[in-house]
Each structure stands twice: as C-alpha cells, then as structure tokens.
Design a protein around this motif. Sequence first.
Motif, PDB file in Angstrom:
ATOM      1  N   TRP A 206       1.337  16.961   1.354  1.00 24.77           N
ATOM      2  CA  TRP A 206       2.139  17.940   2.072  1.00 24.77           C
ATOM      3  C   TRP A 206       3.157  17.259   2.989  1.00 24.77           C
ATOM      4  CZ3 TRP A 206       1.956  17.597   7.353  1.00 24.77           C
ATOM      5  CH2 TRP A 206       0.930  16.793   7.876  1.00 24.77           C
ATOM      6  N   ALA A 207       2.963  15.972   3.284  1.00 21.60           N
ATOM      7  CA  ALA A 207       3.837  15.259   4.215  1.00 21.60           C
ATOM      8  C   ALA A 207       5.269  15.146   3.704  1.00 21.60           C
ATOM      9  CB  ALA A 207       3.281  13.859   4.492  1.00 21.60           C
ATOM     10  N   CYS A 208       5.521  15.483   2.441  1.00 22.50           N
ATOM     11  CA  CYS A 208       6.885  15.399   1.921  1.00 22.50           C
ATOM     12  C   CYS A 208       7.787  16.472   2.517  1.00 22.50           C
ATOM     13  CB  CYS A 208       6.875  15.512   0.399  1.00 22.50           C
ATOM     14  SG  CYS A 208       6.401  17.147  -0.207  1.00 22.50           S
ATOM     15  N   ASN A 209       7.207  17.489   3.160  1.00 22.90           N
ATOM     16  CA  ASN A 209       8.000  18.603   3.670  1.00 22.90           C
ATOM     17  C   ASN A 209       8.597  18.346   5.044  1.00 22.90           C
ATOM     18  OD1 ASN A 209       7.588  21.177   1.790  1.00 22.90           O
ATOM     19  ND2 ASN A 209       5.682  20.021   1.808  1.00 22.90           N
ATOM     20  N   GLN A 210       7.994  17.435   5.791  1.00 24.28           N
ATOM     21  CA  GLN A 210       8.507  17.102   7.110  1.00 24.28           C
ATOM     22  C   GLN A 210       8.347  15.601   7.324  1.00 24.28           C
ATOM     23  OE1 GLN A 210      10.040  18.988   9.212  1.00 24.28           O
ATOM     24  NE2 GLN A 210       9.205  21.068   9.309  1.00 24.28           N
ATOM     25  N   PRO A 211       9.293  14.946   7.968  1.00 18.99           N
ATOM     26  CA  PRO A 211       9.120  13.519   8.283  1.00 18.99           C
ATOM     27  C   PRO A 211       7.962  13.329   9.255  1.00 18.99           C
ATOM     28  CG  PRO A 211      11.047  14.402   9.408  1.00 18.99           C
ATOM     29  CD  PRO A 211      10.580  15.473   8.469  1.00 18.99           C
ATOM     30  N   VAL A 212       7.195  12.264   9.038  1.00 13.82           N
ATOM     31  CA  VAL A 212       6.019  11.999   9.864  1.00 13.82           C
ATOM     32  C   VAL A 212       6.241  10.710  10.647  1.00 13.82           C
ATOM     33  CG1 VAL A 212       3.518  11.670   9.879  1.00 13.82           C
ATOM     34  CG2 VAL A 212       4.569  13.102   8.116  1.00 13.82           C
ATOM     35  N   PRO A 213       6.302  10.766  11.971  1.00 12.39           N
ATOM     36  CA  PRO A 213       6.486   9.547  12.765  1.00 12.39           C
ATOM     37  C   PRO A 213       5.343   8.563  12.539  1.00 12.39           C
ATOM     38  CG  PRO A 213       6.815  11.518  14.114  1.00 12.39           C
ATOM     39  CD  PRO A 213       6.256  11.980  12.807  1.00 12.39           C
ATOM     40  N   ASN A 214       5.679   7.289  12.529  1.00 12.88           N
ATOM     41  CA  ASN A 214       4.722   6.197  12.332  1.00 12.88           C
ATOM     42  C   ASN A 214       4.072   6.212  10.946  1.00 12.88           C
ATOM     43  OD1 ASN A 214       5.082   5.110  14.951  1.00 12.88           O
ATOM     44  ND2 ASN A 214       3.677   6.642  15.781  1.00 12.88           N
ATOM     45  N   LYS A 215       4.649   6.998  10.035  1.00 11.79           N
ATOM     46  CA  LYS A 215       4.222   6.986   8.641  1.00 11.79           C
ATOM     47  C   LYS A 215       5.461   7.073   7.751  1.00 11.79           C
ATOM     48  CE  LYS A 215      -0.411   9.024   9.103  1.00 11.79           C
ATOM     49  NZ  LYS A 215      -1.340  10.061   8.587  1.00 11.79           N
ATOM     50  N   ALA A 216       6.474   6.284   8.084  1.00 13.82           N
ATOM     51  CA  ALA A 216       7.766   6.399   7.408  1.00 13.82           C
ATOM     52  C   ALA A 216       7.651   6.114   5.916  1.00 13.82           C
ATOM     53  CB  ALA A 216       8.775   5.449   8.051  1.00 13.82           C
ATOM     54  N   ALA A 217       6.950   5.040   5.548  1.00 11.74           N
ATOM     55  CA  ALA A 217       6.835   4.672   4.132  1.00 11.74           C
ATOM     56  C   ALA A 217       6.052   5.716   3.358  1.00 11.74           C
ATOM     57  CB  ALA A 217       6.178   3.300   4.004  1.00 11.74           C
ATOM     58  N   LEU A 218       4.972   6.225   3.950  1.00 11.23           N
ATOM     59  CA  LEU A 218       4.176   7.266   3.287  1.00 11.23           C
ATOM     60  C   LEU A 218       4.999   8.528   3.113  1.00 11.23           C
ATOM     61  CD1 LEU A 218       1.365   8.338   2.297  1.00 11.23           C
ATOM     62  CD2 LEU A 218       1.065   9.187   4.626  1.00 11.23           C
ATOM     63  N   SER A 219       5.703   8.942   4.160  1.00  9.05           N
ATOM     64  CA  SER A 219       6.508  10.157   4.095  1.00  9.05           C
ATOM     65  C   SER A 219       7.591  10.047   3.024  1.00  9.05           C
ATOM     66  CB  SER A 219       7.137  10.417   5.467  1.00  9.05           C
ATOM     67  OG  SER A 219       7.847  11.633   5.478  1.00  9.05           O
ATOM     68  N   ALA A 220       8.243   8.894   2.952  1.00  5.84           N
ATOM     69  CA  ALA A 220       9.284   8.699   1.938  1.00  5.84           C
ATOM     70  C   ALA A 220       8.701   8.655   0.530  1.00  5.84           C
ATOM     71  CB  ALA A 220      10.050   7.411   2.231  1.00  5.84           C
TER      72      ALA A 220
END
Length: 321
Positions: A206-220
């Motif tokens: 679900w993290a693809c819907n909003q950028p997640v601080p301190n998880k930049a690589a995972l979010s991308a």
Amino acid sequence: MAAVDSFHLLYREIARSCNCYVETLALVGALYTASKAVIVARNCYQLLRLHFIPRLARNRDLVGTYGEWAIIYGSSDTLTISYAEELARHGVNIILISPDIRGLTSTGKGLSEVYGVEAILVEADFCHGQSVCKPIQDAIRDKDVGFVVNSLDDSLDLRQGFTDLSEGRLWESLNRSITAASLVTRLALPGMVERRRGAVVNISSWACNQPVPNKAALSASTAYLDHFSRALHHEFGHRGIFVQSLLPCRVASQVPDEGRWAMANSWLVPPAQVYAQHAVSTLGISHRTTGYWPHSLQLGLVQWMPAWMWMFGSRMLGSTA
C-alpha cells in the motif's frame, strides 16, 4: 413605527428577490448529496463484488482458466509462500524461485505431499546479472505456465534514512525487487501471450500510494511494481493476460523480523494464509486491489488523507518505532 414597517418591507423584498437563489442552492445541495450517495453505494457494491461474492465459489478452476504452472518469485517471504500454497490447493504446479533455495526444500516437499502437485526449486540471484535467466528458462520450457507471481523484497521495510543504507544492500534489494520482477515476467510472458491466457500478479505494498519518510527505496520500489502492473494490463489485457497489482497492508508473519514491529493476528493484520485466500479469490476480477477488504478500508483512508497529515503521522510513528 415607520422605521419598523420599512424594515419588514425591505426584508420581504429582499427575501422575495433571493428566493430563486435559495431554490437553486437547495437543488445544488440535493444533487451533491445524491452524487455522494451514489458513490457510497457504488463503493459498497464493488467491495461486495470483489471481496465477498467470489469467496462463495470455492471450487474455481484456476488451472483451466490460466494454466497448469505458476512461477513464484520471492519465495522466502511468508506471504509469497502462503500465496503459492493457495494456488497449489487449487491444483496448480509450483516453480519456486529464490536467491537461496536451501530453506525452501521442506516447502517444496510439503506442497507436493499435501496438495499432490509438482514443485520445482530454482535458485536465481538477480544481483549476479543476466546469466541467472537461463535456469529459469530451462525450468519453464515446454510448460503451460499460467501464473507469474512476483513479490517485493521486504529487506528495505525498515525505517532507516536513505544515506544510512549501504551501497551493497541497496543494490541487492533493488535487483531482487525491480530487476527480478521485470525479468521473470519477461521470460514467462511470451508463452502466455501465445496461449492467450495467464495471470501476472505483482505483490508490492500500500506504500505506493503515498511517499514514506525514511523508506525512500521501499516506497519507490512499490510504486514501480504498481505502475509496471498497470502498464502491462493496458498492453496485454486485450491479449488474454490478466495483470494484477496487489497492494497489501500489514500481514502477520510467523516469525517477527529484526527491526520490525511484531504484529499480532487481527482482522486488520491477518495471518498470511488468510490473506492469501482472500487475494487469490480476486483473480480475474480486479486489476488493482489490496486483496483483503479491511486493507481496502485502510487504503481508502490513506488516499483520503491530505499529504501533510500523512507525513505528520508517518513521522510520529517513526519516532515511536
């Protein structure tokens, strides 16, 4: 008295002149309320159609609809193993692909013994370049591959600053997520297109819907898999290939991973087996879904949140983790 009479007269004249505007505003309000009611009713219908009605049909012929074999990449993840077990329960033979298959021997044997299907283990570490494609090509040759299931490498699912990640870890995680999903799909897709049937499922987050601080690589990475799935759907959907972007929220693991919160089983954080049953039931229905109805409610809340509220909550959670 004259002043009072003049006031009432003025009030009546103003009310009479504004009466048409009041009726117009009332009509606009009624239309707005009706449109919102229609949206709520539509969303409720979609929730029932996607997550509840398909589960009434427990004997779906997945082999006849999609094919006899499934390629499962990311087989070290509990959720991916549970998804493979659910496909095996429907009679689908399994090809498990992982950078290290030593821990999958018992899993493959268990699939064969419990569900009576064939299970093949393939070791392929996409950090080593294009040469790892050959064992996969050999494994799928002359097989009716109907499923490709790619799972996001969750080693980046730690709250850690981007510059705190080592170059080696970042290289491994991105290759085992983005490169692996792209190449495994590329290897199996031509045969599926030729047979005009098959399903590609990319499990991200679900993290693809909003950028997640301190998880930049995972979010991308999650955003890549999501857009990759949606693009493939538009490119190959008319050629008989069903492509699904699966966006789960938290799923309980059998063994808590180091650096992550230990999640207890609940209706919001289901066991991996329960989630897999719900997710497989959405095959052929939705091209982009969480796969589990409580997760759909959570995702709807996340999408509704303003960006500043999401960022504030993410930072608060990060400070308490």
